[in-house]
Design a protein around this motif. Sequence first.
Motif, mmCIF file in Angstrom:
data_model
loop_
_atom_site.group_PDB
_atom_site.id
_atom_site.type_symbol
_atom_site.label_atom_id
_atom_site.label_comp_id
_atom_site.label_asym_id
_atom_site.label_seq_id
_atom_site.Cartn_x
_atom_site.Cartn_y
_atom_site.Cartn_z
ATOM 1 N N VAL A 580 2.805 -45.987 80.532
ATOM 2 C CA VAL A 580 2.747 -44.624 80.837
ATOM 3 C C VAL A 580 2.537 -44.721 82.558
ATOM 4 O O VAL A 580 2.888 -43.772 83.331
ATOM 5 N N LEU A 581 1.676 -45.572 82.958
ATOM 6 C CA LEU A 581 1.315 -45.420 84.312
ATOM 7 C C LEU A 581 2.180 -46.108 85.359
ATOM 8 O O LEU A 581 2.106 -46.091 86.586
ATOM 9 N N ALA A 582 2.910 -47.098 84.835
ATOM 10 C CA ALA A 582 3.757 -47.957 85.516
ATOM 11 C C ALA A 582 4.642 -47.161 86.316
ATOM 12 O O ALA A 582 5.335 -46.134 85.756
ATOM 13 N N ASP A 583 4.779 -47.534 87.565
ATOM 14 C CA ASP A 583 5.863 -47.098 88.588
ATOM 15 C C ASP A 583 7.021 -47.709 88.618
ATOM 16 O O ASP A 583 8.084 -46.952 89.403
ATOM 17 N N ASP A 584 7.055 -48.669 87.997
ATOM 18 C CA ASP A 584 8.559 -49.694 88.035
ATOM 19 C C ASP A 584 9.037 -49.529 86.624
ATOM 20 O O ASP A 584 8.492 -49.882 85.630
ATOM 21 N N PRO A 585 10.362 -49.082 86.548
ATOM 22 C CA PRO A 585 11.154 -49.228 85.139
ATOM 23 C C PRO A 585 10.920 -50.289 84.345
ATOM 24 O O PRO A 585 11.048 -50.230 83.170
ATOM 25 N N ALA A 586 11.188 -51.494 85.070
ATOM 26 C CA ALA A 586 11.387 -52.816 84.212
ATOM 27 C C ALA A 586 9.950 -52.964 83.950
ATOM 28 O O ALA A 586 9.899 -53.527 82.666
ATOM 29 N N LEU A 587 8.593 -52.849 84.605
ATOM 30 C CA LEU A 587 7.298 -52.994 84.006
ATOM 31 C C LEU A 587 7.131 -52.174 82.727
ATOM 32 O O LEU A 587 6.590 -52.154 81.849
ATOM 33 N N ARG A 588 7.587 -50.841 82.807
ATOM 34 C CA ARG A 588 7.363 -49.736 81.979
ATOM 35 C C ARG A 588 7.995 -50.155 80.947
ATOM 36 O O ARG A 588 7.570 -50.199 79.680
ATOM 37 N N ALA A 589 9.242 -50.514 80.646
ATOM 38 C CA ALA A 589 10.081 -50.972 79.570
ATOM 39 C C ALA A 589 9.418 -52.187 78.834
ATOM 40 O O ALA A 589 9.218 -52.385 77.794
ATOM 41 N N ALA A 590 8.992 -53.154 79.790
ATOM 42 C CA ALA A 590 8.115 -54.348 79.384
ATOM 43 C C ALA A 590 7.007 -54.114 78.694
ATOM 44 O O ALA A 590 6.592 -54.485 77.656
ATOM 45 N N ALA A 591 6.319 -53.036 79.020
ATOM 46 C CA ALA A 591 4.817 -52.446 78.457
ATOM 47 C C ALA A 591 5.158 -52.049 77.181
ATOM 48 O O ALA A 591 4.479 -52.224 76.037
ATOM 49 N N LEU A 612 10.549 -45.851 70.398
ATOM 50 C CA LEU A 612 11.125 -44.461 70.994
ATOM 51 C C LEU A 612 10.762 -44.474 72.475
ATOM 52 O O LEU A 612 11.599 -43.880 73.387
ATOM 53 N N MET A 613 9.486 -44.792 72.927
ATOM 54 C CA MET A 613 9.028 -44.856 74.229
ATOM 55 C C MET A 613 9.792 -45.597 75.018
ATOM 56 O O MET A 613 10.315 -45.610 76.217
ATOM 57 N N LEU A 614 10.143 -47.014 74.579
ATOM 58 C CA LEU A 614 11.122 -47.774 75.018
ATOM 59 C C LEU A 614 12.500 -47.099 75.466
ATOM 60 O O LEU A 614 13.015 -47.405 76.514
ATOM 61 N N CYS A 615 12.981 -46.686 74.579
ATOM 62 C CA CYS A 615 14.254 -46.021 74.732
ATOM 63 C C CYS A 615 14.194 -44.825 75.783
ATOM 64 O O CYS A 615 15.313 -44.714 76.486
ATOM 65 N N ASP A 616 13.130 -44.109 75.926
ATOM 66 C CA ASP A 616 13.028 -43.227 76.650
ATOM 67 C C ASP A 616 12.657 -43.647 78.308
ATOM 68 O O ASP A 616 12.215 -42.901 79.229
ATOM 69 N N SER A 617 12.434 -44.961 78.473
ATOM 70 C CA SER A 617 11.905 -45.330 79.505
ATOM 71 C C SER A 617 13.028 -45.769 80.852
ATOM 72 O O SER A 617 12.840 -46.750 81.589
ATOM 73 N N GLY A 618 13.854 -44.810 80.717
ATOM 74 C CA GLY A 618 14.741 -44.980 82.079
ATOM 75 C C GLY A 618 15.897 -45.908 81.805
ATOM 76 O O GLY A 618 16.600 -46.239 80.674
ATOM 77 N N ASP A 619 16.741 -46.490 83.008
ATOM 78 C CA ASP A 619 17.694 -47.206 83.003
ATOM 79 C C ASP A 619 17.515 -48.648 83.143
ATOM 80 O O ASP A 619 18.249 -49.477 83.411
ATOM 81 N N ALA A 620 16.303 -49.243 82.634
ATOM 82 C CA ALA A 620 15.990 -50.414 82.623
ATOM 83 C C ALA A 620 16.771 -51.162 81.621
ATOM 84 O O ALA A 620 17.195 -50.589 80.555
#
Length: 666
Positions: A580-591, A612-620
């Motif tokens: 939730v706090l990550a500003d990088d899409p790749a880091l957000r997806a990894a988390a 579901l959060m992973l699916c909504d984490s952008g274009d990573a």
Amino acid sequence: MKNLLAALTFGLSAAAALGCGPYFPESYLAFETPRTGDFDLACHIKALAEHFHPDMPIVPKPAKNISTAEGTRLDFLAAAAAAGLPERECPAALERYLAFCRQPSPEAVPSALPAKLREFYLYALGRNAVMTDPDDRCPEAWRELLSLPPELRHYRTTWVLYMLGNLQLNRAPEEAFRYYTRLREAAREGFADTIGLAWLSLRTNEKTPGPQALRYMVAAVAGGRTPDLWAFRRIAGKAAKENAKEALADPVVREVLLATSADPLPLLARLQPETKPLMAERLAARCYFDNRLDACRALLALCPENSLIRLYLEARLARREGDIPLAADKLSRWLKTYRAAGKTGLTFHPDEAKRLYAVDASAAGNSFPEEVNGVLGTILVEQQDFLEALHAFLAAGSWNDAAIVAEQLLPTDRLIEYCRNHASDPENARQARLRYLLARRLMREYRVEEAGAFFPEAMKPLYELYRTANRRANDPSLAEGERALALFQLGRLLRQRGFELRGTELEPDQFIVAGAHEELPSQNWRDGQFPLKTVDWYFSDLPRGPELINWSAPLPNLNRLARRFHYRRIAADFFARAGVLADDPALRAAAFWSAGYCLKDRHPDEANEYYLMLCDSGDAPMAAEARQRKWFPANPALELLVFKSPLEKEPGKEEIAEAASAKNGK
């Protein structure tokens, strides 16, 4: 409160009974069975042996079994060497002696025989005389052998005494016992006993016919033999049926009959009024734990009021009858009486000789003082005096019960106070164990800063990694990206070492057995989903006294976590917060991927939220692959980084993003 105790201990006791895991330590809270071996029949017999034979020395058991033929060879060669025969002539001398043994006669004794070898020929002549004339119970050759100077009968004195005892065994058991006693004295004085006849003599005297065998069986125990409880019960039972009057007239046999009897009251009724059993307290204890309470009370009436066993049993009886204050008072008096005695060894009966009731160091289980502290701890729990109960269980050496109090009953702040005042020695194993339990409990309650003082030294580096990451994760002055990395590190720490940092001592994590146990059925039982009627057969072999076992009440949730591996859920939460706090899409997806990967195998329904959060984490790339696969994609590189790589090296944003974006996860 009794129902609460039953429910508290059902989990552990059921696990042991069901046989679905490793051995669990016994619990005073769970069962009435004594933990001390001081009330066992074996200990009772040993106490009798020490009383009737206080000066009888222990006979060492031979290190290995040596046959008669081998013993003859070894002894003769040693005697020949001591007589000064050249080493090359000793085997020939042995062959001549063995030939003589096959056809012994006085005329065949060599004329030039060394004096130190004469005892062997005399022994063979005596043995032949006994075989020729069975009524000759003490052949002249053996009498001559025993009259030789000690240095000339070093090797066959024990053999002759053993044989003389055997010859008298059926006709005159007392005479046989005297010969065996002389044999053991000779062995202690240094006469050779190569084949262990001193040890064998203890067993041989037990073959005396009739109830008198019990006298010699007790003597054998005094000499160091392990009591054959089956033989004691068999012979005593036969004596009680066939000739009880004669058996009860013998002091030793009488005590054995009382000790082995299923119901000693009829035997006691046949005694003269002035005859009191030596160990009425022990008999009362055995009756209590056999659930024969009337017999127990009758025997207690024969005990002095200041008897320690009487106080102990009266406390247990009071507790079973619901008189908790009286039970606590009796045990408090026990402790005061015991401490006032000022003895290093335990004396159950203050007015009797110490040897009569000395604790048997080889007895299994706890000592009697520890047993009393264990029962006292149970009573204190029923009175909801949890702090004193903890102290009592630790004194009893019952870690299982101490953990129940420390982890599930005692408020955290009271436990902190106790550890600071009474468990501050890191070298004390019990205290260190309690402090570590408290440290993990504080971690579960998110009191991370306080927990550090109670972790063992070996765990301090891991704790410091957690504390540092936790401070950064909760520092609002840091950028959200920095806090996300700290949360990611907290997730890694709990996923890899959550058991050591937060694991519960008892259920659900079972730190007490290193986690080597599946989830217990007690959780479903507490939730009303476990059919109580199926419990009975697990405990069908236990005595059924009033309120002995009670599993019938619902249990409130006392600081318990519902499921095992709860720290994995906390790790997943940390990973999700990092995403939730990550500003990088790749880091957000990894988390989010890491959060779901912690739970997907055991709890896929909970992992779905993170999917579901992973699916909504952008274009990573990982998010796109998750949408395509409709579940968490495999990623060995990220799995290695999160779940297996060393915790001391905290990964940076670039390293995490690189692992998350790796082609096919490699």
